[in-house]
Motif scaffolding. Structure first.
Motif, PDB file in Angstrom:
ATOM      1  N   TRP A   1       0.821  -1.540   0.066  1.00 43.69           N
ATOM      2  CA  TRP A   1       0.071   0.326   0.349  1.00 43.69           C
ATOM      3  C   TRP A   1       0.934   0.650  -0.084  1.00 43.69           C
ATOM      4  CZ3 TRP A   1      -0.253   3.351   3.874  1.00 43.69           C
ATOM      5  CH2 TRP A   1       0.589   3.546   4.859  1.00 43.69           C
TER       6      TRP A   1
ATOM      7  N   TRP B   1      -9.028   0.873  -0.851  1.00 41.44           N
ATOM      8  CA  TRP B   1      -8.709   2.183  -0.431  1.00 41.44           C
ATOM      9  C   TRP B   1      -9.540   2.911   0.711  1.00 41.44           C
ATOM     10  CZ3 TRP B   1     -10.985   1.676  -5.054  1.00 41.44           C
ATOM     11  CH2 TRP B   1     -12.208   1.871  -5.570  1.00 41.44           C
ATOM     12  N   THR B   2      -8.776   3.295   1.375  1.00 38.45           N
ATOM     13  CA  THR B   2     -10.276   4.229   2.567  1.00 38.45           C
ATOM     14  C   THR B   2     -10.791   4.728   2.390  1.00 38.45           C
ATOM     15  OG1 THR B   2      -8.233   5.483   2.870  1.00 38.45           O
ATOM     16  CG2 THR B   2      -7.946   3.939   4.360  1.00 38.45           C
ATOM     17  N   GLU B   3     -11.926   4.549   2.851  1.00 40.53           N
ATOM     18  CA  GLU B   3     -13.636   5.610   2.360  1.00 40.53           C
ATOM     19  C   GLU B   3     -12.850   6.812   2.722  1.00 40.53           C
ATOM     20  OE1 GLU B   3     -18.509   6.201   3.103  1.00 40.53           O
ATOM     21  OE2 GLU B   3     -16.646   4.413   3.709  1.00 40.53           O
ATOM     22  N   GLU B   4     -12.420   7.465   3.603  1.00 41.41           N
ATOM     23  CA  GLU B   4     -12.263   9.109   3.827  1.00 41.41           C
ATOM     24  C   GLU B   4     -10.584   8.909   4.345  1.00 41.41           C
ATOM     25  OE1 GLU B   4     -14.775  10.765   5.479  1.00 41.41           O
ATOM     26  OE2 GLU B   4     -16.256   9.516   5.012  1.00 41.41           O
TER      27      GLU B   4
ATOM     28  N   VAL C   1      -6.829  10.075   4.669  1.00 37.95           N
ATOM     29  CA  VAL C   1      -6.234   9.994   6.507  1.00 37.95           C
ATOM     30  C   VAL C   1      -4.912  11.004   6.491  1.00 37.95           C
ATOM     31  CG1 VAL C   1      -6.172   7.555   6.230  1.00 37.95           C
ATOM     32  CG2 VAL C   1      -4.529   8.456   5.039  1.00 37.95           C
TER      33      VAL C   1
ATOM     34  N   HIS D   1      -5.203   9.673   0.770  1.00 37.83           N
ATOM     35  CA  HIS D   1      -6.006   7.916   1.096  1.00 37.83           C
ATOM     36  C   HIS D   1      -4.931   7.170   1.198  1.00 37.83           C
ATOM     37  CE1 HIS D   1      -9.948   9.121   0.354  1.00 37.83           C
ATOM     38  NE2 HIS D   1      -9.090  10.198   0.084  1.00 37.83           N
ATOM     39  N   GLU D   2      -4.543   6.149   1.579  1.00 39.99           N
ATOM     40  CA  GLU D   2      -4.208   4.653   1.339  1.00 39.99           C
ATOM     41  C   GLU D   2      -4.781   4.028   0.989  1.00 39.99           C
ATOM     42  OE1 GLU D   2      -4.611   2.466   5.046  1.00 39.99           O
ATOM     43  OE2 GLU D   2      -3.499   3.891   6.296  1.00 39.99           O
TER      44      GLU D   2
END
Length: 151
Positions: free
Chosen positions: A4, A35-38, A40, A22-23
């Motif tokens: 990642w 991927w992260t929704e929000e 980071v 995002h990640e």
């Protein structure tokens, strides 16, 4: 997930573009799996870890921006075409910044006592120095061409 990194993702909310870090997770063949929704936030258990995380956030700016799109009812990330076109002034600016970076490297690394003492580090530094000089020369040629197209 095999690896990642942090990526900039463009989303559109209520007709307005929004950019966040995002990640993003990849499969072994480099395809995006998730991927992260929000977005980071940088974090660390101490100041040094926080600084390192911020460093990785900044590396996201070296990669193409990803945009969240929907295709066949499924969300996917696609690379966004460069939004800012390079003009002739950008070439001169990059040339100047390359020179400044070369000077910083020389001042803070090239003259360091550890570099004078350690042969292997000197050899690696020499390669970096040569590549920076090549970057400067190549940019100078492009800057000349870009400036020559103006008139």
């Amino acid at each position: 997930m095999v690896f990642w990194n942090y990526r900039i993702i463009k989303t559109v909310k209520e007709g307005q573009p929004f950019y966040g870090i995002h990640e993003v997770y990849y499969s072994s063949d480099g395809k995006i799996e998730g991927w992260t929704e929000e977005p980071v936030l940088p974090y660390g258990e101490d100041v040094d870890e926080l600084r390192e995380d911020v460093f990785y956030f900044l590396k996201a700016f070296q990669l193409p921006v990803l945009e969240l799109r929907e295709k066949d009812g499924k969300e996917e990330l696609v690379e966004v075409k460069e939004e800012q076109e390079a003009n002739p002034g950008h070439y001169f600016e990059f040339l100047d910044r390359t020179f400044v970076a070369m000077e910083y490297l020389h001042q803070f690394l090239g003259c360091h006592p550890v570099l004078r003492r350690e042969k292997r580090l000197r050899e690696i530094y020499q390669k970096v120095d040569e590549l920076m000089a090549k970057l400067y020369q190549e940019t100078g040629q492009l800057e000349f061409k870009a400036g020559g197209d103006q008139g």
